[in-house]
Design a protein around this motif. Structure first.
Motif, PDB file in Angstrom:
ATOM      1  N   THR A  80      39.871  37.206  35.702  1.00  0.00           N
ATOM      2  CA  THR A  80      40.985  37.116  36.654  1.00  0.00           C
ATOM      3  C   THR A  80      40.767  38.067  37.829  1.00  0.00           C
ATOM      4  OG1 THR A  80      42.518  36.541  34.879  1.00  0.00           O
ATOM      5  CG2 THR A  80      43.481  37.402  36.903  1.00  0.00           C
ATOM      6  N   GLU A  81      40.418  39.307  37.527  1.00  0.00           N
ATOM      7  CA  GLU A  81      40.244  40.332  38.572  1.00  0.00           C
ATOM      8  C   GLU A  81      39.119  39.970  39.528  1.00  0.00           C
ATOM      9  OE1 GLU A  81      38.655  44.922  38.739  1.00  0.00           O
ATOM     10  OE2 GLU A  81      39.792  44.293  36.965  1.00  0.00           O
ATOM     11  N   LEU A  82      37.981  39.533  38.989  1.00  0.00           N
ATOM     12  CA  LEU A  82      36.828  39.215  39.835  1.00  0.00           C
ATOM     13  C   LEU A  82      37.081  37.984  40.698  1.00  0.00           C
ATOM     14  CD1 LEU A  82      34.030  39.907  37.207  1.00  0.00           C
ATOM     15  CD2 LEU A  82      34.453  41.223  39.290  1.00  0.00           C
ATOM     16  N   CYS A  83      37.745  36.990  40.141  1.00  0.00           N
ATOM     17  CA  CYS A  83      38.082  35.793  40.921  1.00  0.00           C
ATOM     18  C   CYS A  83      39.030  36.153  42.061  1.00  0.00           C
ATOM     19  CB  CYS A  83      38.712  34.737  40.023  1.00  0.00           C
ATOM     20  SG  CYS A  83      37.548  33.870  38.952  1.00  0.00           S
ATOM     21  N   GLN A  84      40.049  36.940  41.763  1.00  0.00           N
ATOM     22  CA  GLN A  84      41.013  37.348  42.791  1.00  0.00           C
ATOM     23  C   GLN A  84      40.333  38.135  43.901  1.00  0.00           C
ATOM     24  OE1 GLN A  84      43.869  39.326  40.222  1.00  0.00           O
ATOM     25  NE2 GLN A  84      45.205  37.519  40.138  1.00  0.00           N
ATOM     26  N   ARG A  85      39.353  38.961  43.543  1.00  0.00           N
ATOM     27  CA  ARG A  85      38.640  39.746  44.550  1.00  0.00           C
ATOM     28  C   ARG A  85      37.826  38.842  45.470  1.00  0.00           C
ATOM     29  NH1 ARG A  85      34.651  44.099  42.164  1.00  0.00           N
ATOM     30  NH2 ARG A  85      33.183  42.349  42.151  1.00  0.00           N
ATOM     31  N   GLU A  86      37.122  37.885  44.912  1.00  0.00           N
ATOM     32  CA  GLU A  86      36.322  36.958  45.724  1.00  0.00           C
ATOM     33  C   GLU A  86      37.216  36.124  46.639  1.00  0.00           C
ATOM     34  OE1 GLU A  86      32.811  34.861  47.011  1.00  0.00           O
ATOM     35  OE2 GLU A  86      33.074  36.764  45.943  1.00  0.00           O
ATOM     36  N   ILE A  87      38.369  35.722  46.120  1.00  0.00           N
ATOM     37  CA  ILE A  87      39.309  34.917  46.915  1.00  0.00           C
ATOM     38  C   ILE A  87      39.889  35.756  48.042  1.00  0.00           C
ATOM     39  CG2 ILE A  87      41.512  33.691  46.849  1.00  0.00           C
ATOM     40  CD1 ILE A  87      40.771  33.003  43.851  1.00  0.00           C
ATOM     41  N   ALA A  88      40.268  36.993  47.753  1.00  0.00           N
ATOM     42  CA  ALA A  88      40.851  37.885  48.768  1.00  0.00           C
ATOM     43  C   ALA A  88      39.856  38.175  49.884  1.00  0.00           C
ATOM     44  CB  ALA A  88      41.307  39.186  48.106  1.00  0.00           C
ATOM     45  N   GLU A  89      38.570  38.264  49.541  1.00  0.00           N
ATOM     46  CA  GLU A  89      37.536  38.553  50.533  1.00  0.00           C
ATOM     47  C   GLU A  89      37.091  37.291  51.275  1.00  0.00           C
ATOM     48  OE1 GLU A  89      34.465  40.401  48.277  1.00  0.00           O
ATOM     49  OE2 GLU A  89      35.556  42.304  48.019  1.00  0.00           O
ATOM     50  N   ALA A  90      37.709  36.140  50.910  1.00  0.00           N
ATOM     51  CA  ALA A  90      37.349  34.854  51.530  1.00  0.00           C
ATOM     52  C   ALA A  90      35.847  34.624  51.448  1.00  0.00           C
ATOM     53  CB  ALA A  90      37.849  34.786  52.975  1.00  0.00           C
ATOM     54  N   GLY A  91      35.289  34.945  50.282  1.00  0.00           N
ATOM     55  CA  GLY A  91      33.854  34.820  50.080  1.00  0.00           C
ATOM     56  C   GLY A  91      33.397  33.375  50.062  1.00  0.00           C
ATOM     57  N   ARG A  92      32.090  33.223  50.041  1.00  0.00           N
ATOM     58  CA  ARG A  92      31.483  31.886  50.093  1.00  0.00           C
ATOM     59  C   ARG A  92      31.900  31.021  48.904  1.00  0.00           C
ATOM     60  NH1 ARG A  92      24.904  30.876  50.274  1.00  0.00           N
ATOM     61  NH2 ARG A  92      24.966  28.579  50.233  1.00  0.00           N
ATOM     62  N   TYR A  93      32.173  31.664  47.768  1.00  0.00           N
ATOM     63  CA  TYR A  93      32.460  30.922  46.553  1.00  0.00           C
ATOM     64  C   TYR A  93      33.942  31.001  46.165  1.00  0.00           C
ATOM     65  CZ  TYR A  93      27.374  31.035  46.265  1.00  0.00           C
ATOM     66  OH  TYR A  93      26.035  30.898  46.544  1.00  0.00           O
ATOM     67  N   GLN A  94      34.786  31.156  47.166  1.00  0.00           N
ATOM     68  CA  GLN A  94      36.214  31.314  46.855  1.00  0.00           C
ATOM     69  C   GLN A  94      36.812  30.065  46.223  1.00  0.00           C
ATOM     70  OE1 GLN A  94      39.044  31.416  50.159  1.00  0.00           O
ATOM     71  NE2 GLN A  94      37.355  31.105  51.605  1.00  0.00           N
ATOM     72  N   GLN A  95      36.360  28.865  46.608  1.00  0.00           N
ATOM     73  CA  GLN A  95      36.895  27.642  46.016  1.00  0.00           C
ATOM     74  C   GLN A  95      36.510  27.555  44.536  1.00  0.00           C
ATOM     75  OE1 GLN A  95      39.406  26.791  48.241  1.00  0.00           O
ATOM     76  NE2 GLN A  95      38.964  24.768  47.403  1.00  0.00           N
TER      77      GLN A  95
END
Length: 544
Positions: free
Chosen positions: A151-166
């Motif tokens: 949960t934490e790692l997914c939320q971090r990637e999404i918050a950073e609008a990373g390449r793999y956010q989807q």
């Protein structure tokens, strides 16, 4: 210049065709691979993976006899032999819908259909490698089943609008659903659906709505997903569950049939198919689902002899319910074929007394065909052993109920191991037989009770008629047979004229039900007493 895509990578090719192994090895060498191993079967691949951590596995879907590629992937995951950084690619020359969709549902890293070009292979590998490197922590957390970290790692990637956010939104939503945090999952999915109504988000939202009993919304979301892709088998699964929850098994069956036509190789789907068939009281569908469960698990990590036993038990249950002699014969033949096939799979049946199981199955089939004496005689020969073998104790109970030994069946049913009883298919087979027998047992018990009352009141002919009616419902019931003997003997003693010979034959017929049978202590004592009375009485009757 040689491409270095696979340099320093440990590669395993799992394919039963030697020509393809050599051809593919050449392709991989041109991409920089120097450490390439082969395995012609899923079993050998599993053994190799137990000793070596491979970076990339190219696995053919069909591997001849033994595990297929999908089953190998399940095994590797279950045994934690597929490391977080590893890439698993299914390869096949077959592009039929059931094979492709069933494979994709298990979510390998990629799926390749032969023939494919080297450029396609290279681009696929590079894309997956980049994703594995970028999300290494997340893949490790998924490997470790660390839901909070996922949960934490997914939320971090999404918050950073990373390449793999989807991708991370999807993983996050699935993780929240698994944790039953449905409101949070809904928020994540709504943000996805506001941007694009893609299929995976629609299906996950449909699952959330179903879990919250918002069934109409769930069905609408499934329909929307199916408009995008008619091969979304999971959408049909969710709709089937929804209709079943609404007590509409016909609609549910239509949906689950569509799902199994698209992708039949899912245990969860086959269990749902069986639930719906049960609601419809569709005997053939229950047998089909039970057979599929056996076939799916036969070479997988979930291999368990109980799936074979339940398949055969389901066929016999279907034969018991069939009113058509031809259909009963077809079911009997299917049992014989299944037993013969199982004999060739020693690894599956070695842990149980399969000879005993086969004997009990034959006795049940004899009972179905009306050979009740033969069924009980067969049981008598193995009773002592059958009552102590947990794996076949359910079959002993099923047989005893069939021949009308209700008291003994109830006693043995209470001895079945709770873990064994927890199996959903076996649990249903036992409960269905109990339900089907309920009115028969009640009628039998009432006739027997009325017969005892008439006997106590001295109305012996009336009592005998009631006991014999009870035996028609439970033809091999020991207690009732003893009642017939006792009443017949009483009539033989008191009647100086009348149907003595006829009464003697009725007494002998009842004795055949009990003779040489394993009896509880109270029945055994009573039998000995009645046998003694009969022996004393018989010569006198002959002299007359």
């Amino acid at each position: 210049m040689q491409n270095k895509t696979l340099e320093n990578q440990r590669v395993l090719i799992v394919d039963d065709q030697r020509a393809f192994q050599l051809m593919f090895k050449g392709v991989l060498y041109s991409m920089g691979a120097t450490n390439v191993a082969f395995a012609p079967t899923g079993e050998q691949a599993l053994a190799k993976c137990s000793n070596i951590d491979y970076d990339i596995l190219f696995v053919d879907y069909h591997l001849g006899i033994g595990k297929n590629g999908k089953q190998l992937l399940e095994d590797l995951r279950e045994k934690k032999l597929l490391k977080p950084h590893s890439i698993f690619m299914l390869v096949t020359g077959e592009n039929s819908v059931p094979v492709v969709v069933s494979a994709v549902e298990l979510e390998p890293d990629d799926y390749l259909v032969k023939p494919f070009s080297q450029s396609v292979l290279r681009s696929r590998i590079i894309r997956i490698q980049k994703k594995k490197v970028q999300l290494a922590e997340l893949f490790q957390a998924l490997y470790d089943n660390n839901s909070e970290q996922v949960t934490e790692l997914c939320q971090r990637e999404i918050a950073e609008a990373g390449r793999y956010q989807q991708f991370c939104k999807r993983v996050l939503a699935e993780n929240l659903i698994k944790l039953q945090r449905f409101s949070e999952a809904e928020q994540v999915l709504n943000s996805c659906l506001e941007q694009r109504r893609n299929g995976w988000a629609l299906l996950l939202m449909a699952r959330v709505c179903f879990e919250q009993q918002r069934l109409t919304e769930s069905q609408a979301l499934c329909d929307e997903a199916l408009e995008e892709n008619r091969l979304f088998a999971e959408a049909y699964d969710i709709k089937a569950r929804s209709y079943l929850a609404e007590d509409d098994p016909e609609q549910a069956f239509s949906c689950i049939t569509a799902a199994t036509d698209i992708a039949p190789y899912s245990m969860q789907r086959q269990y749902l198919y069986m639930d719906i068939a049960h609601a419809l009281e569709d005997t053939n569908a229950k047998v089909l689902a039970s057979k599929q469960l056996y076939e799916i698990t036969r070479r997988s990590i979930r291999q368990d002899v109980v799936h074979l036993l339940n398949y055969i038990r389901s066929i016999i249950a279907a034969a018991t319910l069939s009113e058509e002699p031809q259909q009963r014969n077809r079911y009997s033949q299917e049992v014989a074929i299944a037993l013969q096939r199982a004999r060739r799979d020693d690894s599956l049946i070695r842990e149980i007394d399969f000879d005993l199981f086969e004997i009990l199955c034959q006795a049940r089939l004899d009972s179905v065909s009306g050979q009740q004496f033969q069924a009980k005689k067969t049981y008598a020969a193995v009773a002592e052993h059958a009552e102590t073998q947990q794996q076949v104790l359910p079959d002993t109970v099923l047989l005893l109920n069939q021949i009308g030994e209700f008291e003994q069946a109830d006693r043995l049913a209470s001895l079945i191991d709770p873990e064994l009883q927890a199996d959903p298919v076996l649990q249903r087979l036992l409960s269905e037989q109990q339900r089907q027998n309920q009115s028969q047992q009640q009628h039998f018990a009432q006739l027997n009770k009325d017969g005892i009352r008439q006997y106590k009141e001295g109305q012996h002919m009336a009592a005998l008629a009631l006991f014999e009616q009870a035996l028609e419902l439970a033809p091999m019931n020991t207690g009732c047979a003893l009642n017939v003997i006792q009443t017949s003997l009483q009539l033989l003693k008191t009647q100086s004229h009348g149907p003595g010979g006829n009464m003697l034959e009725r007494c002998k017929k009842a004795f055949r039900i009990v003779d040489n049978m394993p009896l509880p202590e109270h029945h055994r004592k009573r039998y000995q007493e009645l046998l003694s009375q009969f022996s004393q009485l018989k010569p006198a009757k002959r002299r007359k």
